[in-house]
Design a protein around this motif. Structure first.
Motif, PDB file in Angstrom:
ATOM      1  N   ALA A 125     -44.813  38.124  16.222  1.00  0.00           N
ATOM      2  CA  ALA A 125     -44.881  38.071  17.689  1.00  0.00           C
ATOM      3  C   ALA A 125     -45.888  39.081  18.222  1.00  0.00           C
ATOM      4  O   ALA A 125     -46.650  38.785  19.153  1.00  0.00           O
ATOM      5  CB  ALA A 125     -43.500  38.331  18.283  1.00  0.00           C
ATOM      6  N   ASP A 126     -45.906  40.270  17.648  1.00  0.00           N
ATOM      7  CA  ASP A 126     -46.895  41.270  18.074  1.00  0.00           C
ATOM      8  C   ASP A 126     -48.311  40.762  17.846  1.00  0.00           C
ATOM      9  O   ASP A 126     -49.204  40.959  18.689  1.00  0.00           O
ATOM     10  CB  ASP A 126     -46.688  42.568  17.297  1.00  0.00           C
ATOM     11  N   ALA A 127     -48.544  40.129  16.699  1.00  0.00           N
ATOM     12  CA  ALA A 127     -49.872  39.597  16.396  1.00  0.00           C
ATOM     13  C   ALA A 127     -50.231  38.467  17.348  1.00  0.00           C
ATOM     14  O   ALA A 127     -51.394  38.343  17.770  1.00  0.00           O
ATOM     15  CB  ALA A 127     -49.922  39.113  14.944  1.00  0.00           C
ATOM     16  N   VAL A 128     -49.258  37.648  17.702  1.00  0.00           N
ATOM     17  CA  VAL A 128     -49.504  36.545  18.636  1.00  0.00           C
ATOM     18  C   VAL A 128     -49.964  37.088  19.988  1.00  0.00           C
ATOM     19  O   VAL A 128     -50.930  36.589  20.587  1.00  0.00           O
ATOM     20  CB  VAL A 128     -48.226  35.688  18.789  1.00  0.00           C
ATOM     21  N   VAL A 129     -49.298  38.117  20.483  1.00  0.00           N
ATOM     22  CA  VAL A 129     -49.690  38.709  21.766  1.00  0.00           C
ATOM     23  C   VAL A 129     -51.124  39.235  21.689  1.00  0.00           C
ATOM     24  O   VAL A 129     -51.902  39.137  22.645  1.00  0.00           O
ATOM     25  CB  VAL A 129     -48.707  39.824  22.157  1.00  0.00           C
ATOM     26  N   ARG A 130     -51.488  39.762  20.548  1.00  0.00           N
ATOM     27  CA  ARG A 130     -52.829  40.319  20.368  1.00  0.00           C
ATOM     28  C   ARG A 130     -53.891  39.241  20.181  1.00  0.00           C
ATOM     29  O   ARG A 130     -55.045  39.420  20.586  1.00  0.00           O
ATOM     30  CB  ARG A 130     -52.824  41.270  19.165  1.00  0.00           C
ATOM     31  N   LEU A 131     -53.533  38.105  19.577  1.00  0.00           N
ATOM     32  CA  LEU A 131     -54.534  37.132  19.129  1.00  0.00           C
ATOM     33  C   LEU A 131     -54.603  35.854  19.973  1.00  0.00           C
ATOM     34  O   LEU A 131     -55.649  35.196  20.001  1.00  0.00           O
ATOM     35  CB  LEU A 131     -54.242  36.718  17.678  1.00  0.00           C
ATOM     36  N   TYR A 132     -53.522  35.477  20.632  1.00  0.00           N
ATOM     37  CA  TYR A 132     -53.506  34.197  21.347  1.00  0.00           C
ATOM     38  C   TYR A 132     -54.121  34.369  22.739  1.00  0.00           C
ATOM     39  O   TYR A 132     -53.531  34.969  23.631  1.00  0.00           O
ATOM     40  CB  TYR A 132     -52.078  33.679  21.490  1.00  0.00           C
ATOM     41  N   ASP A 133     -55.331  33.832  22.906  1.00  0.00           N
ATOM     42  CA  ASP A 133     -55.959  33.779  24.215  1.00  0.00           C
ATOM     43  C   ASP A 133     -56.556  32.388  24.401  1.00  0.00           C
ATOM     44  O   ASP A 133     -56.358  31.496  23.564  1.00  0.00           O
ATOM     45  CB  ASP A 133     -57.003  34.887  24.381  1.00  0.00           C
ATOM     46  N   GLU A 134     -57.288  32.201  25.474  1.00  0.00           N
ATOM     47  CA  GLU A 134     -57.808  30.862  25.762  1.00  0.00           C
ATOM     48  C   GLU A 134     -58.799  30.368  24.708  1.00  0.00           C
ATOM     49  O   GLU A 134     -58.659  29.234  24.225  1.00  0.00           O
ATOM     50  CB  GLU A 134     -58.444  30.836  27.147  1.00  0.00           C
ATOM     51  N   PRO A 135     -59.803  31.168  24.281  1.00  0.00           N
ATOM     52  CA  PRO A 135     -60.691  30.684  23.214  1.00  0.00           C
ATOM     53  C   PRO A 135     -59.946  30.364  21.921  1.00  0.00           C
ATOM     54  O   PRO A 135     -60.277  29.399  21.219  1.00  0.00           O
ATOM     55  CB  PRO A 135     -61.671  31.856  23.031  1.00  0.00           C
ATOM     56  N   ALA A 136     -58.926  31.164  21.586  1.00  0.00           N
ATOM     57  CA  ALA A 136     -58.148  30.894  20.378  1.00  0.00           C
ATOM     58  C   ALA A 136     -57.407  29.570  20.501  1.00  0.00           C
ATOM     59  O   ALA A 136     -57.343  28.779  19.552  1.00  0.00           O
ATOM     60  CB  ALA A 136     -57.163  32.029  20.124  1.00  0.00           C
ATOM     61  N   LEU A 137     -56.841  29.314  21.663  1.00  0.00           N
ATOM     62  CA  LEU A 137     -56.133  28.049  21.879  1.00  0.00           C
ATOM     63  C   LEU A 137     -57.077  26.864  21.733  1.00  0.00           C
ATOM     64  O   LEU A 137     -56.736  25.845  21.106  1.00  0.00           O
ATOM     65  CB  LEU A 137     -55.500  28.063  23.275  1.00  0.00           C
ATOM     66  N   ALA A 138     -58.283  26.991  22.264  1.00  0.00           N
ATOM     67  CA  ALA A 138     -59.265  25.907  22.170  1.00  0.00           C
ATOM     68  C   ALA A 138     -59.759  25.707  20.744  1.00  0.00           C
ATOM     69  O   ALA A 138     -60.087  24.589  20.347  1.00  0.00           O
ATOM     70  CB  ALA A 138     -60.441  26.200  23.097  1.00  0.00           C
ATOM     71  N   THR A 139     -59.797  26.779  19.954  1.00  0.00           N
ATOM     72  CA  THR A 139     -60.402  26.724  18.623  1.00  0.00           C
ATOM     73  C   THR A 139     -59.417  26.379  17.523  1.00  0.00           C
ATOM     74  O   THR A 139     -59.708  25.561  16.647  1.00  0.00           O
ATOM     75  CB  THR A 139     -61.068  28.076  18.296  1.00  0.00           C
ATOM     76  N   TYR A 140     -58.230  26.978  17.550  1.00  0.00           N
ATOM     77  CA  TYR A 140     -57.338  26.933  16.386  1.00  0.00           C
ATOM     78  C   TYR A 140     -56.077  26.088  16.564  1.00  0.00           C
ATOM     79  O   TYR A 140     -55.405  25.792  15.577  1.00  0.00           O
ATOM     80  CB  TYR A 140     -56.917  28.360  16.003  1.00  0.00           C
ATOM     81  N   ASP A 141     -55.736  25.721  17.794  1.00  0.00           N
ATOM     82  CA  ASP A 141     -54.508  24.953  17.992  1.00  0.00           C
ATOM     83  C   ASP A 141     -54.782  23.463  17.806  1.00  0.00           C
ATOM     84  O   ASP A 141     -54.827  22.696  18.752  1.00  0.00           O
ATOM     85  CB  ASP A 141     -53.937  25.226  19.386  1.00  0.00           C
ATOM     86  N   SER A 142     -54.964  23.069  16.559  1.00  0.00           N
ATOM     87  CA  SER A 142     -55.316  21.680  16.258  1.00  0.00           C
ATOM     88  C   SER A 142     -54.124  20.949  15.636  1.00  0.00           C
ATOM     89  O   SER A 142     -53.250  21.571  15.030  1.00  0.00           O
ATOM     90  CB  SER A 142     -56.498  21.629  15.296  1.00  0.00           C
ATOM     91  N   PRO A 143     -54.079  19.624  15.759  1.00  0.00           N
ATOM     92  CA  PRO A 143     -52.974  18.862  15.167  1.00  0.00           C
ATOM     93  C   PRO A 143     -52.864  19.026  13.652  1.00  0.00           C
ATOM     94  O   PRO A 143     -51.789  18.838  13.086  1.00  0.00           O
ATOM     95  CB  PRO A 143     -53.321  17.408  15.543  1.00  0.00           C
ATOM     96  N   GLY A 144     -53.951  19.401  12.988  1.00  0.00           N
ATOM     97  CA  GLY A 144     -53.914  19.556  11.541  1.00  0.00           C
ATOM     98  C   GLY A 144     -53.440  20.919  11.072  1.00  0.00           C
ATOM     99  O   GLY A 144     -53.336  21.158   9.863  1.00  0.00           O
ATOM    100  N   ALA A 145     -53.135  21.822  11.988  1.00  0.00           N
ATOM    101  CA  ALA A 145     -52.701  23.172  11.602  1.00  0.00           C
ATOM    102  C   ALA A 145     -51.313  23.114  10.961  1.00  0.00           C
ATOM    103  O   ALA A 145     -50.489  22.267  11.327  1.00  0.00           O
ATOM    104  CB  ALA A 145     -52.673  24.080  12.823  1.00  0.00           C
ATOM    105  N   PRO A 146     -51.020  24.017  10.007  1.00  0.00           N
ATOM    106  CA  PRO A 146     -49.685  24.033   9.394  1.00  0.00           C
ATOM    107  C   PRO A 146     -48.573  24.185  10.425  1.00  0.00           C
ATOM    108  O   PRO A 146     -47.532  23.550  10.323  1.00  0.00           O
ATOM    109  CB  PRO A 146     -49.747  25.243   8.455  1.00  0.00           C
TER     110      PRO A 146
END
Length: 463
Positions: A125-146
């Motif tokens: 959760a700490d890492a999520v707060v640090r890493l999840y932003d708008e560019p990350a959502l656009a780049t890494y939140d794909s249907p093929g993600a684990p």
């Protein structure tokens, strides 16, 4: 005093680091095996500090991500078994990219079940707060993600920091449900991208006549691959010109022919050529001769020829300067005629990898096996392209093991570039040198892998 236990631990370290080092060059070795996991588990219990340092070092190499996360999970599990403190902080510290919280949790759920221990939940959760932003959502939140971002949020319940991250979390959940239309105003990049996709496909090419198109693409963070999909696969010269500034060195190399075919304007082409020959760009990109060579070969006689010839020479800076005496044995027999790295044949890829290593080594000799055998001493300062011009034609048969027995005496290392069918016999033939490298798939990663394999064998850790 050296004990049997300490000797055993050193053996474990050498073995796991050798697996990691080989994975730098061999993409088939980048998936954690049962043996790798067992080694990580034993080291987590016997020398946690060393394993932690190794995990930190692997973060420098993106291709080692799966091995790093597997070792991290086993380290965390070992710490939980002993009720060690600081596990939450360790997890947060070791997750570096926005897709890694999901990948780590997917690994954990597979091996340890859905009951997440509190240190795991809170550290992620700490890492999520640090890493999840708008560019990350656009780049890494794909249907093929684990695991999707929304899945990670549901498992760890992080508390968003500020209105923008609240919007990111809410939209991640909406995307998981399939609702991609109602994008909050706090997410301008995603809204800009949606506005571009609302434009009918037939009108999109004409937009490149407008001066504001570059700004619009930048606001939507459109990469060349995203732009290509947006244009339904049909790129134009102006479209390439709009995204060239954001392309990596390697991406530009791979698309030089597309630039010419689609009519990249001369002004943009001049900028690309300047960057290809800028020493700082070559060094920063980490590009190697094995990556430049396919472009040089395919683009001879074009406006890129001179720049690519210079880039070949400059890229030697990213090849290791191997100490001592090095024998490079290159198999160019009929077995090596199949497809290899970057559209080259196995024989071509082996030739450029071997020539580049020899040009940078302190003292080197090349033995080429093919239609005829050729022995080529290498002088300091020689260019890989000049060496390759002296190679005999590919073809015929080769016996690498016999060549090793004939030539290897007096060398500190032997690098054998051959076919998988010849690998086992070649490895058995190396009895004298302290370092041997039998490579069956020549890739640019071996330039990094070779010195690290040697570190593994001598316990000379880079961390």
């Amino acid at each position: 005093m050296t004990t049997r236990a300490s000797t055993s631990v050193e053996t474990l370290k050498k073995e796991i680091f050798l697996l990691v080092a080989r994975a730098l060059g061999d993409d088939h070795a980048r998936t954690p095996t049962g043996r790798y996991v067992a080694l990580a588990t034993r080291l987590a219990r016997s020398d946690e500090a060393w394993l932690t340092r190794m995990i930190g070092w692997t973060a420098r190499h993106a291709v080692l991500r799966r091995l790093r996360l597997a070792a991290l999970a086993e380290l965390v599990q070992a710490r939980l078994e002993t009720s060690a403190t600081g596990t939450r902080h360790l997890l947060n510290l070791c997750l570096h990219r926005a897709d890694e919280p999901g990948e780590l949790l997917a690994y954990w759920l597979h091996w340890y079940g859905r009951a997440l221990p509190q240190p795991v939940k809170r550290g992620v959760a700490d890492a999520v707060v640090r890493l999840y932003d708008e560019p990350a959502l656009a780049t890494y939140d794909s249907p093929g993600a684990p695991l999707r971002f929304a899945d990670v949020l549901a498992l760890t319940h992080p508390v968003p920091q500020g209105e923008t991250q609240t919007a990111v979390f809410r939209h991640a959940v909406a995307r998981r449900r399939g609702d991609v239309n109602d994008i909050p105003a706090a997410l301008p990049q995603l809204r800009a991208r949606r506005a571009l996709y609302w434009i009918p496909a037939s009108r999109r090419p004409a937009l490149f006549e407008r001066p504001e198109i570059g700004r619009n693409l930048a606001e939507a963070a459109m990469t060349w691959a995203t732009l290509q999909r947006w244009l339904l696969g049909t790129m134009t010269g102006p479209a390439w010109a709009a995204v060239v500034p954001s392309m990596s060195y390697q991406d530009r190399l791979a698309h030089l022919a597309d630039f010419d075919r689609d009519g990249l304007p001369d002004e943009s082409a001049h900028q690309v050529a300047e960057d290809l020959t800028a020493p700082a760009s070559v060094l920063l990109s980490g590009v190697t001769p094995l990556e430049v060579y396919p472009a040089w070969r395919s683009m001879r006689g074009t406006r890129w020829s001179r720049a690519l010839g210079l880039a070949m020479d400059l890229s030697l800076v990213n090849v290791p300067a191997l100490p001592g005496r090095t024998l490079v044995l290159i198999d160019r027999s009929d077995l090596m005629a199949g497809p290899g790295y970057g559209g080259l044949t196995r024989a071509e890829a082996a030739a450029i990898l071997g020539a580049a290593l020899a040009c940078r080594a302190a003292r080197a000799k090349i033995v080429v096996l093919g239609t005829t055998a050729a022995t080529l001493p290498v002088r300091p300062g020689q260019r890989p392209l000049d060496l390759i011009d002296r190679f005999p034609d590919a073809g015929g048969s080769a016996h690498p093991a016999q060549a090793i027995r004939t030539h290897a005496a007096g060398y500190d290392r032997v690098v054998v570039l051959t076919h998988p069918d010849q690998a086992a016999e070649a490895a058995e033939a190396v009895t004298g040198p302290g370092q041997e490298h039998v490579i069956t798939d020549a890739t640019s990663g071996w330039f990094t892998a070779i010195p690290h394999v040697e570190m593994a064998r001598t316990a000379d850790w880079p961390f």
